[in-house]
Design an enzyme around this catalytic site. Structure first.
Site, short mmCIF file in Angstrom:
data_model
loop_
_atom_site.label_atom_id
_atom_site.label_comp_id
_atom_site.label_asym_id
_atom_site.label_seq_id
_atom_site.Cartn_x
_atom_site.Cartn_y
_atom_site.Cartn_z
N ALA A 199 0.84 -1.20 0.00
CA ALA A 199 0.00 0.00 0.00
C ALA A 199 0.87 1.25 0.00
O ALA A 199 0.69 2.13 -0.86
CB ALA A 199 -0.94 0.00 1.20
N PHE B 174 1.77 10.44 -3.51
CA PHE B 174 1.19 10.79 -2.22
C PHE B 174 2.29 11.08 -1.21
O PHE B 174 3.28 10.36 -1.13
CB PHE B 174 0.31 9.64 -1.69
CG PHE B 174 -1.05 9.59 -2.33
CD1 PHE B 174 -2.14 10.20 -1.74
CD2 PHE B 174 -1.24 8.92 -3.53
CE1 PHE B 174 -3.39 10.14 -2.33
CE2 PHE B 174 -2.48 8.85 -4.13
CZ PHE B 174 -3.57 9.47 -3.53
N LEU C 203 2.65 1.70 -3.31
CA LEU C 203 1.73 2.20 -4.35
C LEU C 203 1.50 3.69 -4.17
O LEU C 203 1.65 4.47 -5.11
CB LEU C 203 0.40 1.45 -4.27
CG LEU C 203 -0.75 2.05 -5.10
CD1 LEU C 203 -0.44 2.00 -6.59
CD2 LEU C 203 -2.05 1.32 -4.79
N TYR C 204 1.13 4.12 -2.97
CA TYR C 204 0.79 5.52 -2.76
C TYR C 204 1.99 6.43 -3.00
O TYR C 204 1.87 7.49 -3.63
CB TYR C 204 0.23 5.74 -1.35
CG TYR C 204 -0.98 4.88 -1.06
CD1 TYR C 204 -1.93 4.59 -2.05
CD2 TYR C 204 -1.18 4.31 0.19
CE1 TYR C 204 -3.02 3.78 -1.79
CE2 TYR C 204 -2.28 3.52 0.47
CZ TYR C 204 -3.20 3.25 -0.53
OH TYR C 204 -4.29 2.47 -0.27
N ARG C 205 3.15 6.03 -2.52
CA ARG C 205 4.35 6.86 -2.75
C ARG C 205 4.67 6.95 -4.25
O ARG C 205 5.01 8.01 -4.74
CB ARG C 205 5.55 6.29 -1.98
CG ARG C 205 5.41 6.36 -0.47
CD ARG C 205 5.23 7.76 0.04
NE ARG C 205 5.41 7.81 1.48
CZ ARG C 205 4.88 8.75 2.24
NH1 ARG C 205 4.15 9.71 1.71
NH2 ARG C 205 5.07 8.75 3.54
#
Length: 188
Positions: free
Chosen positions: A153, A162, A156-158
Site C-alpha cells: 500500500a 502521495f 503504491l501511494y508513494r
C-alpha cells in the site's frame, strides 16, 4: 486454462449499495479485520452513496470481484473529515496550505484488493481510474502505519505521488495508527 481477462468497471451508486456485502468482504480480507464488523461496515458503505461526487469501481474477472475502490468529495459533515480536522488540531492546527486542502479534496474512502491478487497492479489501476477527473484539487486517503512503510500500500501511494499530511493518527475503534496522505490533482 484459467481465464485471465480482467475488467475495471464503474458501479452506479445503486449497484454499489446492492453489492456492499461482498465488497465489504474484500475490505475485511485485505485489512485483516474481524468479520464481526461486517454488518456495520455494509450499512456505512451503503449510506455513503449519497455523498457528493460518489464514485465506485471494481476489478473483476470470471471468478468474480477482486478489488474495490470508492470515494467522494470531502465535506466537513463526514466522519472522516472530522477525524482529519481533529488530527490537524492535535498537531497544533492546520497550516494555510492544509486549510486550502480541506476546502477542495476528494476522499479515497476505500481501496482494497483481495490478498491473493495484490501485487498485480490492480490497486494502481483502480486508483488511477478513481482519481481520473476527480472533483477537487487534492486527493486524500489513509492507510495503516507499518514499520519503514514496508508494504504494498505505501509503495503504491508513494509511487503515485502521495506525501504525508498526518502521521500516526489513531481512529476510534482501531488499535493501529494510520497515516493520512495527500496528492495534488490531477495525478501526474
Amino acid at each position: 486454462m484459467e481465464d485471465v481477462s480482467l475488467t475495471i468497471r464503474r458501479l452506479s451508486p445503486q449497484e454499489f449499495a446492492l453489492n456492499a456485502g461482498p465488497l465489504v468482504d474484500i475490505y475485511i480480507s485485505a485489512m485483516g479485520y474481524d468479520p464481526a464488523i461486517r454488518d456495520g461496515r455494509v450499512y456505512s458503505w451503503q449510506r455513503e452513496i449519497i455523498r457528493p461526487g460518489f464514485t465506485a469501481l471494481i476489478a473483476e474477472d470470471a471468478s468474480g470481484v477482486l478489488a474495490v475502490a470508492y470515494g467522494f468529495i470531502g465535506t466537513p459533515d463526514s466522519w472522516w473529515d472530522r477525524q482529519l480536522r481533529l488530527a490537524l488540531q492535535k498537531r497544533g492546527g492546520a497550516t494555510e496550505v492544509e486549510q486550502e486542502i480541506l476546502r477542495s479534496y476528494f476522499e479515497v474512502a476505500e481501496i482494497h484488493v483481495l490478498p491473493r491478487m495484490q501485487g498485480h497492479g490492480l490497486g494502481r489501476e483502480l486508483l488511477k481510474q478513481l482519481l481520473w477527473n476527480a472533483p477537487g484539487k487534492w486527493a486524500l486517503l489513509s492507510t495503516p502505519e507499518v514499520p519503514g512503510e514496508s508494504n504494498r500500500a505505501f509503495s503504491l501511494y508513494r509511487s503515485m505521488g502521495f506525501t504525508d499530511l498526518v502521521r500516526h493518527h489513531q481512529y476510534p475503534g482501531d488499535e493501529r495508527p494510520f497515516a493520512i496522505l495527500k496528492t495534488q490533482l490531477p495525478l501526474s
